[in-house]
Write a protein that holds these residues in place. Structure first.
Motif, short mmCIF file in Angstrom:
data_model
loop_
_atom_site.label_atom_id
_atom_site.label_comp_id
_atom_site.label_asym_id
_atom_site.label_seq_id
_atom_site.Cartn_x
_atom_site.Cartn_y
_atom_site.Cartn_z
N ALA A 277 -5.89 8.83 -1.62
CA ALA A 277 -5.10 8.94 -0.51
C ALA A 277 -4.82 7.50 -0.32
CB ALA A 277 -5.83 9.60 0.62
N ALA A 278 -6.01 6.67 -0.37
CA ALA A 278 -5.90 5.18 -0.15
C ALA A 278 -5.18 4.28 -1.11
CB ALA A 278 -7.32 4.87 0.20
N ALA A 325 0.95 -2.91 3.61
CA ALA A 325 0.21 -2.84 4.96
C ALA A 325 -0.95 -1.60 4.72
CB ALA A 325 1.23 -2.19 6.11
N SER A 326 -2.18 -2.04 5.21
CA SER A 326 -3.37 -1.24 4.74
C SER A 326 -3.70 -0.72 6.38
CB SER A 326 -4.42 -1.92 4.19
OG SER A 326 -3.91 -2.25 2.81
N ASP A 378 -8.31 5.66 4.28
CA ASP A 378 -7.57 4.21 4.07
C ASP A 378 -6.13 4.49 3.39
OD1 ASP A 378 -10.42 2.72 3.50
OD2 ASP A 378 -9.46 2.86 5.42
N VAL A 379 -5.04 4.02 4.18
CA VAL A 379 -3.66 4.49 3.70
C VAL A 379 -3.27 2.85 3.35
CG1 VAL A 379 -1.52 5.05 4.00
CG2 VAL A 379 -3.58 6.45 5.09
N ASP A 380 -2.99 2.66 2.04
CA ASP A 380 -2.04 1.56 1.74
C ASP A 380 -0.45 2.01 1.56
OD1 ASP A 380 -4.91 0.67 -0.44
OD2 ASP A 380 -4.48 0.16 1.92
N TYR A 381 0.14 1.28 2.23
CA TYR A 381 1.73 1.55 2.10
C TYR A 381 2.36 0.43 1.75
CZ TYR A 381 5.82 3.98 3.35
OH TYR A 381 7.28 4.71 3.37
N ARG A 382 3.06 0.58 0.42
CA ARG A 382 3.81 -0.66 -0.20
C ARG A 382 5.24 -0.55 0.32
NH1 ARG A 382 0.02 1.10 -3.76
NH2 ARG A 382 -1.66 -0.39 -4.29
N MET A 383 6.00 -1.65 0.46
CA MET A 383 7.32 -1.89 0.89
C MET A 383 8.19 -1.26 -0.22
SD MET A 383 9.40 -4.97 2.44
CE MET A 383 8.37 -5.04 3.75
#
Length: 385
Positions: A277-278, A325-326, A378-383
């Motif tokens: 998930a992270a 954004a983490s 922990d969620v890492d969201y890339r643009m």
């Protein structure tokens, strides 16, 4: 002429020349009057000419007596009449009457000339008096005009001084207002700079705290893994000792070992779900909330849940950078989102805020394959994908 010059003295008052002028005019008028009277009296004869009367006796002819000589006079030139014919007695009487009439006429003419001279003298005197009155009025009017001019000049000077003073005061006030505005603008700029510096410092402090918290969490995780490994080693040693110590405890130790193995497997499975998930590499899996390699497991479910809530106009990609954004998302036992904390910014506050709203909108989170929700993900969201 200097006598008729209406000049003034240095103090602006008329001098004595106007009086001399009036005196000269008065003397000229009286002199003219005297001259007219002298001419009138001198042109009249001292006494009228003799009147001759001839008396004729019947049958006789009397010769006319010669006229008496008169005092030498200067009569005005007259035209000589034509030579008359020898007079007759009737002609002599007629001439005597005419001479008497001429004398009366001359006396009347003299009286008329005298009256005319007197009238001219009176007119001259009246004109002199009128001239003196006019001069006095003119002098008075000139003095009044000079006084009014002086008053107006003084008033104009006072108004000019007042205007200059008002202009000076206005300029001073404007200068003071300008200085006050400049001071206020400078103070506002200083305040804004101080606030910006404080905000930057606060952001730097927060980033440092977040980094320290992340490092601490990593250290805690490493310590927990180490403790688990040590515990496993201890358990294994204890099991071996137990096997050697007593055969009757073998079954019990085996059961305990199997139970421990099950717990470790469950923890490993949960760690694998969290890592997926992270977006943290775990074995051969590498997950991202907006796509990436690997399979379509739990990460794909989380991505499908979070992505609809991320409302952000993604700009065209330039270069190889991919802002990320983490967030650390704390979950309840039923998967509801309790708290979302930014652990690493993408560099774009608007993108960070949009991702945070998407995570909050994904509540509850999809259920992990293990069936139990971890305390945080922990969620890492890339643009960009």
């Amino acid at each position: 002429m200097a006598w008729f010059d209406r000049s003034t003295d240095p103090e602006g008052q008329p001098d004595g020349r106007d009086d001399r002028r009036g005196l000269i005019l008065s003397l000229a008028a009286h002199g003219l009057l005297v001259l007219l009277m002298v001419v009138g009296f001198s042109s009249a004869p001292d006494n009228p000419g003799p009147v001759q009367v001839e008396l004729w006796a019947k049958g006789t002819v009397a010769e006319a007596a010669p006229p008496q000589e008169q005092e030498e006079q200067t009569p005005p030139p007259v035209e000589e009449p034509p030579t008359p014919e020898p007079p007759t007695p009737d002609d002599n009487a007629q001439k005597a009457a005419e001479a008497q009439a001429e004398a009366v006429r001359q006396a009347a003419a003299q009286q008329a000339q005298l009256a005319e001279a007197q009238a001219r003298a009176e007119a001259a005197a009246k004109a002199q008096a009128d001239a003196e009155i006019a001069l006095a009025k003119e002098r008075k009017a000139r003095e009044e005009a000079e006084r009014l001019a002086q008053e107006q000049a003084a008033k104009a000077k006072a108004e000019q001084e007042a205007a200059a003073k008002a202009a000076k005061e206005k300029a001073a006030k404007e200068a003071a207002d300008k200085a006050a505005k400049e001071k206020a603008a400078q103070e506002a700029a200083d305040k804004a700079a101080a606030e910006q510096a404080a905000a930057e410092k606060a952001a730097a402090d927060k980033a440092a705290k977040d980094k320290a918290a992340k490092e601490k969490a990593a250290q805690e995780k490493a310590a927990a893994e180490k403790a688990a490994a040590e515990q496993a080693a201890k358990d294994k040693a204890a099991k071996a000792a137990a096997d050697k110590a007593a055969a009757d405890k073998a079954a019990k130790e085996k059961a305990a070992k199997e139970a421990a193995a099950k717990r470790e497997a469950l923890k490993a499975a949960m760690r694998g779900d969290v890592s997926e998930a992270a977006g943290i590499p775990s074995g051969n899996a590498d997950r991202n909330q907006r796509g990436g390699g690997g399979n379509d497991g739990y990460a794909a479910q989380v991505r499908a849940c979070v992505q609809p809530g991320v409302i952000y106009n993604v700009p065209p990609r330039s270069g190889s950078g991919n802002p990320t954004a983490s967030f650390r998302t704390r979950l309840s036992s039923n998967g509801a989102v309790q708290d979302v904390n930014l652990t690493s910014t993408s560099g774009d506050p608007r993108f960070d805020a949009a991702v945070r709203k998407g995570i909050l909108a994904c509540s509850p989170f999809p259920k992990p394959p293990s069936g139990r929700y971890p305390s945080y993900i922990d969620v890492d969201y890339r643009m960009y994908d």
